[in-house]
Enzyme design. Structure first.
Site, mmCIF file in Angstrom:
data_model
loop_
_atom_site.group_PDB
_atom_site.id
_atom_site.type_symbol
_atom_site.label_atom_id
_atom_site.label_comp_id
_atom_site.label_asym_id
_atom_site.label_seq_id
_atom_site.Cartn_x
_atom_site.Cartn_y
_atom_site.Cartn_z
ATOM 1 N N HIS A 146 0.831 -1.208 0.000
ATOM 2 C CA HIS A 146 0.000 0.000 0.000
ATOM 3 C C HIS A 146 0.866 1.259 0.000
ATOM 4 O O HIS A 146 0.595 2.215 -0.731
ATOM 5 C CB HIS A 146 -0.931 0.005 1.213
ATOM 6 C CG HIS A 146 -2.114 -0.900 1.067
ATOM 7 N ND1 HIS A 146 -2.005 -2.269 1.110
ATOM 8 C CD2 HIS A 146 -3.442 -0.627 0.879
ATOM 9 C CE1 HIS A 146 -3.217 -2.802 0.955
ATOM 10 N NE2 HIS A 146 -4.099 -1.834 0.816
ATOM 11 N N HIS A 197 1.052 -4.020 9.226
ATOM 12 C CA HIS A 197 2.477 -3.862 8.960
ATOM 13 C C HIS A 197 3.193 -3.301 10.178
ATOM 14 O O HIS A 197 2.582 -2.630 11.026
ATOM 15 C CB HIS A 197 2.714 -2.920 7.770
ATOM 16 C CG HIS A 197 2.431 -3.540 6.441
ATOM 17 N ND1 HIS A 197 3.244 -4.491 5.878
ATOM 18 C CD2 HIS A 197 1.406 -3.344 5.570
ATOM 19 C CE1 HIS A 197 2.749 -4.857 4.711
ATOM 20 N NE2 HIS A 197 1.634 -4.177 4.495
#
Length: 407
Positions: A146, A197
């Site tokens: 992303h 993450h």
């Protein structure tokens, strides 16, 4: 003409040579043994910071960061890019598509080479609001796709807008740069907040994204000129796409990353072949653009109503056709195949028979002596052709319908 054929052949041969050498030297495993422990250690040490950020948990933040992640996800870009083609901004659309495919390939390659874990859940709270996010959680962590994709695509979009409008106002440039930085920062923070993450993944995605963006800005004009004016474009890109499937590294354990790459690899081929064949009819710089008298909002809405159902039908038909043709072709060429999803009769089997060790291969399969597989997953070819057909329809079939319908 001869020089073009030479550099195209040299490029393809160079990639094949790299596949053979990398396979022989076991480059992926050696890189993983060097990088994975270092990244995994940082993922563990980042856990207290992640938990501290998640202490600010709130339903609004959950919804905000989950929604923001969806807006910059691969499925969103896949849905948005056809509209960009049909709006008349063909150059921006094809550059964004190819950049997306390049980012997806490079990012997923690095993920599967390193095979580093995501933050451990628990203690980290992981929010997966959509099926796409659940699939993303099955991938490895470093780098954050992303973050990488947002850096590259928002950065390129800013570059295109400033170049297209030829705006030299420093205030406008600063505002655009600040907006891109804010978006990237929110995406990075959101991925940590959602538990998807660690900090090292975000930093890795940011660094790799900046490198890819800088590289793309230096070559994008050459790539575009090659696509619209080059020789042997479709043949070269088809061969490149096929070889890249074999150049993809093998992860420590299977993840959906290769499937994502295969899909966008097919999209890139469909876009390139379609644009190359129809550039002067539908994709030149003088085509009508949305928000002008030549392409009004109602006209653009009409294009959407015609285009979206058409590409969905083509996607379905491409998949059905590939499911029928590829097994027949593989059997004819003596290639041992299996299917993990699409063809029930081939699930867990090799050409319909249980695989018990290496079998005698056909001539085509012997060409891929550098592959350690005793059979190939036909789902890869089906997925590739399905998305190639979909992308081709976006830039060739659908614009033809627009012309016949005067849209």
């Amino acid at each position: 003409m001869e020089s073009i054929a030479v550099w195209q052949g040299a490029t393809l041969c160079g990639i094949v040579l790299w596949i053979i050498v990398a396979s022989y030297l076991d480059v992926t495993r050696k890189l993983r043994s060097f990088l994975q422990p270092w990244v995994a250690q940082h993922v563990t040490t980042d856990t207290p910071l992640i938990l501290q950020i998640q202490n600010y948990q709130h339903r609004f933040l959950d919804a905000f960061f989950a929604g923001l992640s969806c807006v910059v996800s691969v499925p969103f870009y896949t849905a948005f890019l056809p509209l960009l083609f049909w709006s008349g901004h063909g150059k921006l659309a094809r550059q964004m598509t190819l950049l997306m495919a390049f980012c997806d390939y490079m990012g997923n390659c690095i993920k599967d080479v390193v095979s580093a874990p995501r933050p451990s859940c628990p203690p980290v709270r992981r929010i997966t609001a959509t099926k796409d996010e659940e699939d993303n959680a099955l991938e490895y962590g470093l780098p954050s796709s992303h973050t990488l994709n947002t850096v590259c695509l928002s950065g390129y979009l800013l570059h295109y807008i400033l170049s297209y409008t030829q705006n030299e106002d420093s205030h406008v440039k600063f505002a655009g740069f600040a907006l891109v930085c804010l978006l990237v920062g929110l995406i990075g923070l959101g991925r940590i907040y959602l538990g998807m993450h660690s900090v090292v993944d975000i930093i890795g995605g940011l660094a790799i994204g900046l490198v890819i963006l800088r590289f793309w800005l230096s070559v994008h004009e050459y790539v575009d000129n090659f696509i619209v004016l080059g020789q042997n474009v479709t043949y070269f890109w088809a061969a490149l796409s096929f070889i890249l499937l074999f150049a993809y590294p093998t992860p420590e354990f299977p993840t959906p990353s290769f499937e994502y790459h295969t899909a966008f690899n097919g999209v890139a081929l469909g876009i390139v072949s379609g644009v190359q064949q129809t550039y002067h009819q539908f994709h030149h710089e003088a085509v009508p653009r949305v928000f002008t008298s030549q392409l009004t909002i109602p006209g653009f809405m009409g294009r959407m109503l015609v285009g979206i159902p058409t590409i969905l039908i083509v996607k379905f038909c491409s998949k059905a056709l590939a499911k029928w043709i590829l097994p027949v072709l593989a059997n004819t060429l003596g290639i041992s195949i299996k299917s993990t999803t699409y063809i029930a009769s081939l699930k867990g089997s090799s050409n319909g028979k249980k695989s018990d060790g290496l079998k005698q291969s056909g001539y085509v399969q012997k060409l891929f002596f550098f592959s350690s597989q005793d059979s190939f997953d036909v789902d890869t070819g089906i997925r590739f052709l399905q998305y190639a057909g979909l992308a081709w329809s976006v830039v060739d079939l659908v614009p033809s319908l627009f012309t016949h319908l005067s849209l």
